[in-house]
Motif scaffolding. Structure first.
Motif, short mmCIF file in Angstrom:
data_model
loop_
_atom_site.label_atom_id
_atom_site.label_comp_id
_atom_site.label_asym_id
_atom_site.label_seq_id
_atom_site.Cartn_x
_atom_site.Cartn_y
_atom_site.Cartn_z
N THR A 48 0.78 -1.11 0.05
CA THR A 48 -0.10 -0.12 0.18
C THR A 48 0.98 1.23 -0.11
O THR A 48 0.43 2.32 -0.46
CB THR A 48 -0.95 0.09 1.27
N GLU A 49 1.99 0.96 0.44
CA GLU A 49 2.88 2.20 0.75
C GLU A 49 3.31 2.75 -0.75
O GLU A 49 3.54 3.92 -0.96
CB GLU A 49 4.02 2.15 1.47
N GLU A 86 1.69 2.15 -3.64
CA GLU A 86 0.85 2.37 -4.34
C GLU A 86 0.72 3.81 -5.17
O GLU A 86 0.12 4.01 -6.23
CB GLU A 86 -0.68 1.99 -4.02
N GLU A 87 0.80 4.77 -4.10
CA GLU A 87 0.85 6.18 -4.51
C GLU A 87 1.91 6.72 -5.79
O GLU A 87 1.62 7.10 -6.75
CB GLU A 87 1.03 7.22 -3.53
N LEU A 88 3.09 5.87 -5.50
CA LEU A 88 4.16 6.31 -6.47
C LEU A 88 4.10 5.40 -7.73
O LEU A 88 4.19 5.86 -9.09
CB LEU A 88 5.56 5.78 -6.04
N ARG A 117 0.76 4.53 -8.96
CA ARG A 117 -0.37 5.79 -9.86
C ARG A 117 0.44 6.83 -10.56
O ARG A 117 0.21 7.21 -11.67
CB ARG A 117 -1.37 5.88 -8.77
N PHE A 118 1.40 7.39 -9.82
CA PHE A 118 2.18 8.35 -10.41
C PHE A 118 2.68 8.20 -11.66
O PHE A 118 2.69 8.73 -12.79
CB PHE A 118 3.50 9.12 -9.40
#
Length: 535
Positions: free
Chosen positions: A239-240, A242-244, A246-247
């Motif tokens: 989960t940590e 996931e943001e990167l 998506r980027f």
């Protein structure tokens, strides 16, 4: 009924006009089909037209005897196309590989990666074998012993790089010490002579010592490896990460939008790229008569490998028509023919493979950047032909050991060949050094490289595209198998649950007695049955 029926067709109470309607709709549908076909294939038609118009334009301008400065101005639109395509390579390769590696789970990543590497190695080895076989059959260097670079007005090409250092440089470039520098420079070994003392007869002794330098050109091999490993690391974060992820996915999609814009400039740019090459040509008749056999052997090898071997491999895996797959890739093939660069063709190839052939984005964006870097079937063919050609030119008989060395070295060194125009010429020097042949005749290869390099690049990118198609098919088969297994397991579980419930209802006298007697016990049983069915 007749009135109602004719009313549905839009002509209530009229019978005579009915037969005329299908003709009108047929005409309309044919027109619609033609418009749809034109819209779908407009870019392909424009790109192919750009090549043909470029040839005609080049032949016209060639007769004007332009100065060097005027030739540069004439080639400017084509240069702009190359610059735009090269501009997009770095974000495209890095982002697509990171998002591709992060979207695949570790097991499938390892399996797909293993299949891809096996495919690349086998096809390159087959290509090398075709090149050596054709060189021995056609014998391009026999009878051309008097030919040298002075006859053609060429400068000598010196290459004193050791074979060992070439392969060590390949390993060093896999792990760049500076990622920012890797975006525009790669590691290269050079040599300097160091004084080590006086000899016994008064001579001075020097040793050739290798030292590292930075050569101009993107270290795409190092960037590919880093992006793959980084993508796997992001996947491991969960989960940590996931943001990167998506980027990078968003960055990748934005880059593909830029690619779709650039593709509309491709026909115009290709017209001037091809035209400027024809204007810059030296005495073509002299080149073809002196090196015609070499050109013929190389291009014939590309036709055999690209037209027969690769489609057969694709058909063997997928049982689908390879030429219908390749028909959706005319634009990238035309771009490859005009630019002579696998890396510059990568943006258009990725776009067409996904949109025209329906290859999974995760597969194409993972495999195609790797293929553009390490899969060089076309280069392997012309490198092997060139090595045997130079041996025949110098009247040297190649033994079985040297032929085997050519095959292995061409297959291995094509991995590190730069995906740029004339990138394979430097690789031929490694093969020549490995079998102990002189490198001063390499300038002859440069004289005709602009002809051979076009078919070379087309075969290179065709191998990448068909590899992506094969992997997509294998991935779909695996997913289908998994789905069938899951459905079968679910069916088995359902059958077992139903059988157990029925058996207990029929055979247990306690349940029968309670069912007949006590309502509270019936409720308890219902609860029990409910629990069993849920389980």
């Amino acid at each position: 009924m007749e009135k109602k029926k004719s009313g549905i067709n839009g002509h209530a109470g009229l019978k005579d006009p009915l037969p005329a309607i299908p003709m009108q709709s047929e005409k309309k549908s044919f027109k619609d089909r033609f418009v749809v076909f034109l819209k779908r294939n407009l870019l392909v038609i424009m790109t192919v037209s750009g090549v043909l118009v470029g040839v005609g334009l080049g032949m016209m301008v060639r007769n004007m005897n332009l100065t060097r400065a005027q030739m540069t101005y004439f080639a400017f639109p084509g240069e702009m196309l190359l610059r735009m395509l090269k501009m997009i390579i770095l974000p495209l390769v890095v982002c697509s590989l990171i998002s591709g590696a992060a979207s695949l789970d570790t097991r499938s990543l390892g399996k797909l990666g293993g299949i891809a590497v096996a495919y690349f190695l086998v096809t390159t080895l087959i290509a090398s074998s075709i090149g050596v076989a054709l060189a021995f059959i056609i014998k391009p260097g026999v009878g051309a012993g008097a030919l040298n670079s002075n006859n053609l007005g060429l400068e000598g090409l010196s290459s004193n790089k050791e074979t060992t250092d070439s392969f060590l440089d390949l390993a060093r470039n896999l792990f760049p010490s500076n990622l920012v520098a890797a975006a525009f420079r790669s590691y290269a070994t050079d040599y300097k002579l160091v004084f080590v003392g006086n000899g016994t007869n008064g001579t001075l002794n020097y040793q050739k010592v290798p030292f590292g330098t930075e050569s101009e050109g993107m270290n795409i091999l190092g960037l590919v490896l880093f992006a793959m490993v980084f993508g796997v690391a992001l996947k491991k974060l969960g989960t940590e990460g996931e943001e990167l992820i998506r980027f990078f996915n968003a960055f990748n999609e934005a880059t593909m939008v830029l690619v779709s814009w650039i593709m509309w400039y491709v026909p115009f740019g290709i017209m001037f790229l091809v035209g400027s090459k024809i204007v810059e040509m030296e005495d073509v008749v002299l080149l073809v008569t002196s090196l015609g056999k070499y050109i013929f052997a190389s291009i014939l090898g590309h036709v055999i490998h690209g037209g027969i071997v690769l489609p057969l491999i694709y058909f063997g895996f997928t049982r689908a028509n390879p030429f219908s797959f390749l028909s959706g890739l005319i634009t990238p093939f035309t771009t490859a023919f005009a630019t002579c660069s696998s890396s510059a063709t990568l943006p258009t190839m990725m776009k067409c493979v996904e949109e025209n052939n329906g290859v999974d984005k995760r597969i194409s964006r993972f495999i195609l950047p790797i293929g553009a870097t390490v899969n060089m079937d076309g280069a392997a063919i012309f490198q092997c032909v060139a090595a045997v050609f130079i041996a025949q030119l110098n009247n040297l008989e190649l033994n079985a050991g040297q032929i085997f060395t050519i095959l292995v070295t061409a297959t291995a060194s094509s991995v590190g060949a730069a995906g740029i125009p004339a990138g394979g010429i430097i690789t031929i020097a490694i093969i020549l050094e490995a079998i102990g042949l002189p490198t001063h005749d390499l300038s002859l290869m440069l004289a005709v490289d602009w002809i051979v390099d076009r078919t070379t690049t087309v075969v290179n990118v065709e191998g990448d595209a068909l590899g992506a198609g094969i992997l997509h098919h294998i991935n779909e088969q695996e997913m289908r198998k998994q789905k069938q297994q899951e459905e079968q397991e679910l069916q088995e579980v359902k059958v077992e649950v139903v059988a157990n419930v029925q058996a207990e209802e029929e055979t247990s006298p306690l349940i029968t007695h309670q069912n007949r007697g006590d309502n509270s016990s019936r409720e308890t049983l219902d609860d029990k049955d409910g629990v069993e069915s849920v389980l």
